[in-house]
Design a protein around this motif. Structure first.
Motif, PDB file in Angstrom:
ATOM      1  N   MET A   1       7.679  -8.133   9.024  1.00  0.00           N
ATOM      2  CA  MET A   1       7.535  -7.484   7.721  1.00  0.00           C
ATOM      3  C   MET A   1       7.162  -6.017   7.920  1.00  0.00           C
ATOM      4  O   MET A   1       6.284  -5.696   8.720  1.00  0.00           O
ATOM      5  CB  MET A   1       6.445  -8.189   6.896  1.00  0.00           C
ATOM      6  CG  MET A   1       6.237  -7.583   5.521  1.00  0.00           C
ATOM      7  SD  MET A   1       4.893  -8.410   4.603  1.00  0.00           S
ATOM      8  CE  MET A   1       5.639 -10.025   4.370  1.00  0.00           C
ATOM      9  N   ALA A   2       7.821  -5.129   7.185  1.00  0.00           N
ATOM     10  CA  ALA A   2       7.536  -3.709   7.287  1.00  0.00           C
ATOM     11  C   ALA A   2       6.156  -3.397   6.718  1.00  0.00           C
ATOM     12  O   ALA A   2       5.696  -4.037   5.771  1.00  0.00           O
ATOM     13  CB  ALA A   2       8.605  -2.916   6.529  1.00  0.00           C
ATOM     14  N   ALA A   3       5.499  -2.424   7.315  1.00  0.00           N
ATOM     15  CA  ALA A   3       4.174  -2.016   6.833  1.00  0.00           C
ATOM     16  C   ALA A   3       4.303  -1.380   5.459  1.00  0.00           C
ATOM     17  O   ALA A   3       5.284  -0.704   5.154  1.00  0.00           O
ATOM     18  CB  ALA A   3       3.560  -1.036   7.820  1.00  0.00           C
ATOM     19  N   ARG A   4       3.302  -1.620   4.624  1.00  0.00           N
ATOM     20  CA  ARG A   4       3.305  -1.012   3.296  1.00  0.00           C
ATOM     21  C   ARG A   4       3.095   0.492   3.403  1.00  0.00           C
ATOM     22  O   ARG A   4       2.335   0.967   4.235  1.00  0.00           O
ATOM     23  CB  ARG A   4       2.213  -1.625   2.432  1.00  0.00           C
ATOM     24  CG  ARG A   4       2.467  -3.052   2.002  1.00  0.00           C
ATOM     25  CD  ARG A   4       1.309  -3.556   1.162  1.00  0.00           C
ATOM     26  NE  ARG A   4       0.073  -3.587   1.940  1.00  0.00           N
ATOM     27  CZ  ARG A   4      -1.144  -3.705   1.406  1.00  0.00           C
ATOM     28  NH1 ARG A   4      -1.285  -3.790   0.095  1.00  0.00           N
ATOM     29  NH2 ARG A   4      -2.217  -3.744   2.176  1.00  0.00           N
ATOM     30  N   SER A  27      -0.716  -2.623  -8.503  1.00  0.00           N
ATOM     31  CA  SER A  27       0.366  -2.388  -7.538  1.00  0.00           C
ATOM     32  C   SER A  27      -0.060  -2.636  -6.094  1.00  0.00           C
ATOM     33  O   SER A  27       0.539  -2.095  -5.169  1.00  0.00           O
ATOM     34  CB  SER A  27       0.888  -0.958  -7.694  1.00  0.00           C
ATOM     35  OG  SER A  27      -0.174  -0.047  -7.668  1.00  0.00           O
ATOM     36  N   ALA A  28      -1.070  -3.456  -5.899  1.00  0.00           N
ATOM     37  CA  ALA A  28      -1.617  -3.667  -4.563  1.00  0.00           C
ATOM     38  C   ALA A  28      -0.593  -4.239  -3.595  1.00  0.00           C
ATOM     39  O   ALA A  28      -0.681  -4.007  -2.381  1.00  0.00           O
ATOM     40  CB  ALA A  28      -2.830  -4.591  -4.643  1.00  0.00           C
ATOM     41  N   GLU A  29       0.372  -4.993  -4.109  1.00  0.00           N
ATOM     42  CA  GLU A  29       1.364  -5.600  -3.222  1.00  0.00           C
ATOM     43  C   GLU A  29       2.397  -4.591  -2.746  1.00  0.00           C
ATOM     44  O   GLU A  29       3.123  -4.847  -1.790  1.00  0.00           O
ATOM     45  CB  GLU A  29       2.062  -6.762  -3.930  1.00  0.00           C
ATOM     46  CG  GLU A  29       1.131  -7.926  -4.252  1.00  0.00           C
ATOM     47  CD  GLU A  29       1.864  -9.056  -4.941  1.00  0.00           C
ATOM     48  OE1 GLU A  29       3.082  -8.906  -5.191  1.00  0.00           O
ATOM     49  OE2 GLU A  29       1.222 -10.085  -5.230  1.00  0.00           O
ATOM     50  N   ARG A  30       2.476  -3.456  -3.439  1.00  0.00           N
ATOM     51  CA  ARG A  30       3.543  -2.501  -3.134  1.00  0.00           C
ATOM     52  C   ARG A  30       3.130  -1.430  -2.136  1.00  0.00           C
ATOM     53  O   ARG A  30       3.956  -0.894  -1.424  1.00  0.00           O
ATOM     54  CB  ARG A  30       4.024  -1.834  -4.420  1.00  0.00           C
ATOM     55  CG  ARG A  30       4.887  -2.748  -5.276  1.00  0.00           C
ATOM     56  CD  ARG A  30       5.282  -2.063  -6.552  1.00  0.00           C
ATOM     57  NE  ARG A  30       4.541  -2.623  -7.683  1.00  0.00           N
ATOM     58  CZ  ARG A  30       4.599  -2.141  -8.908  1.00  0.00           C
ATOM     59  NH1 ARG A  30       5.327  -1.084  -9.160  1.00  0.00           N
ATOM     60  NH2 ARG A  30       3.918  -2.703  -9.879  1.00  0.00           N
ATOM     61  N   TYR A  31       1.865  -1.052  -2.114  1.00  0.00           N
ATOM     62  CA  TYR A  31       1.449  -0.011  -1.194  1.00  0.00           C
ATOM     63  C   TYR A  31      -0.027  -0.146  -0.844  1.00  0.00           C
ATOM     64  O   TYR A  31      -0.791  -0.821  -1.525  1.00  0.00           O
ATOM     65  CB  TYR A  31       1.732   1.383  -1.763  1.00  0.00           C
ATOM     66  CG  TYR A  31       1.127   1.653  -3.127  1.00  0.00           C
ATOM     67  CD1 TYR A  31      -0.228   1.896  -3.289  1.00  0.00           C
ATOM     68  CD2 TYR A  31       1.930   1.691  -4.258  1.00  0.00           C
ATOM     69  CE1 TYR A  31      -0.785   2.146  -4.524  1.00  0.00           C
ATOM     70  CE2 TYR A  31       1.390   1.935  -5.518  1.00  0.00           C
ATOM     71  CZ  TYR A  31       0.035   2.169  -5.633  1.00  0.00           C
ATOM     72  OH  TYR A  31      -0.499   2.414  -6.870  1.00  0.00           O
TER      73      TYR A  31
END
Length: 244
Positions: A1-4, A27-31
């Motif tokens: 999985m790519a890092a946020r 938006s914690a899941e996005r960045y």
């Protein structure tokens, strides 16, 4: 999985990093978000000096090699100055992937107006030092700029103001207030990164400033948030989270 991706969030005058909590939660899941207390505020109330160069050095030391930079009002001025002037070499802008400015201004162009604002900021700083934070906080909240805020938002903003000290807020006004800022209008075409300009529908003054900025910035998008005033991130955090 790519890092946020990382986004650094700079708060406004009288706020702290906690003011971004509703945006971060949406938006914690996005960045990955970093929202520091800036010098003169909250946990950093005693840090000196309070000036653009010192705060920008703090931000660059905190941030990873590449990051999105967002700022509201005072934080927006600091973010813009960092992107355009930074450490004086232009290297700071190379680290910024995207710039998000909420209710922000590139400063006062007219030297006479700027000097008058600097004097007014200094007078207000003396007032805070004399009277303390709470009386000042009530007067500050009564400005037309914040008219129409929902009661829950106004209450949260007041609680935030009480987390800073009189000396810290006074130092912030004198060091990074609007009167202390060298204007950046002529530098705006040098922004090479994508820029999102966000203003509240009710905030006529800063909406007009954002419109002028959009005309000068090469890669700018203007977003006017319906039903919001100056503090868009407090009134419509879900919208700001989506725009980030």
């Amino acid at each position: 999985m790519a890092a946020r991706a990382t986004i650094v969030l700079l708060h406004g005058f009288t706020q702290t990093g906690r003011s971004w909590d509703p945006v971060v939660a949406a938006s914690a899941e996005r960045y990955r978000a970093l929202a520091p207390d800036l010098r003169g505020h909250g946990a950093a109330s005693a840090r000196r000096p309070v000036d653009f160069a010192s705060i920008e050095a703090d931000v660059l030391a905190l941030a990873p090699p590449r990051f999105t930079l967002a700022g509201y009002s005072m934080g927006g001025r600091i973010a813009l100055d960092l992107a355009l002037r930074g450490d004086g070499t232009g290297a700071a802008q190379e680290r910024i992937e995207r710039l998000v400015l909420i209710g922000a201004s590139p400063g006062l162009e007219d030297p006479t107006e700027r000097a008058a604002r600097r004097a007014a900021d200094d007078a207000l700083a003396h007032e805070i030092e004399r009277d303390g934070v709470e009386p000042f906080a009530r007067r500050w909240a009564a400005q037309p700029l914040f008219a129409g805020q929902p009661p829950v938002v106004a209450a949260a903003a007041h609680a935030e103001r009480l987390r800073s000290t009189p000396d810290g807020l006074a130092a912030s006004l004198r060091g990074v207030g609007t009167g202390a800022m060298e204007p950046l209008w002529d530098d705006l075409p040098a922004l090479r990164v994508p820029v999102a300009l966000i203003a509240g529908e009710r905030d006529a003054k800063f909406r007009a400033i954002a419109e002028r900025m959009a005309e000068r910035i090469p890669h700018a998008e203007l977003h006017v948030v319906s039903g919001a005033g100056h503090a868009v991130q407090l009134e419509r955090p879900e919208v700001v989270a989506a725009l980030l």
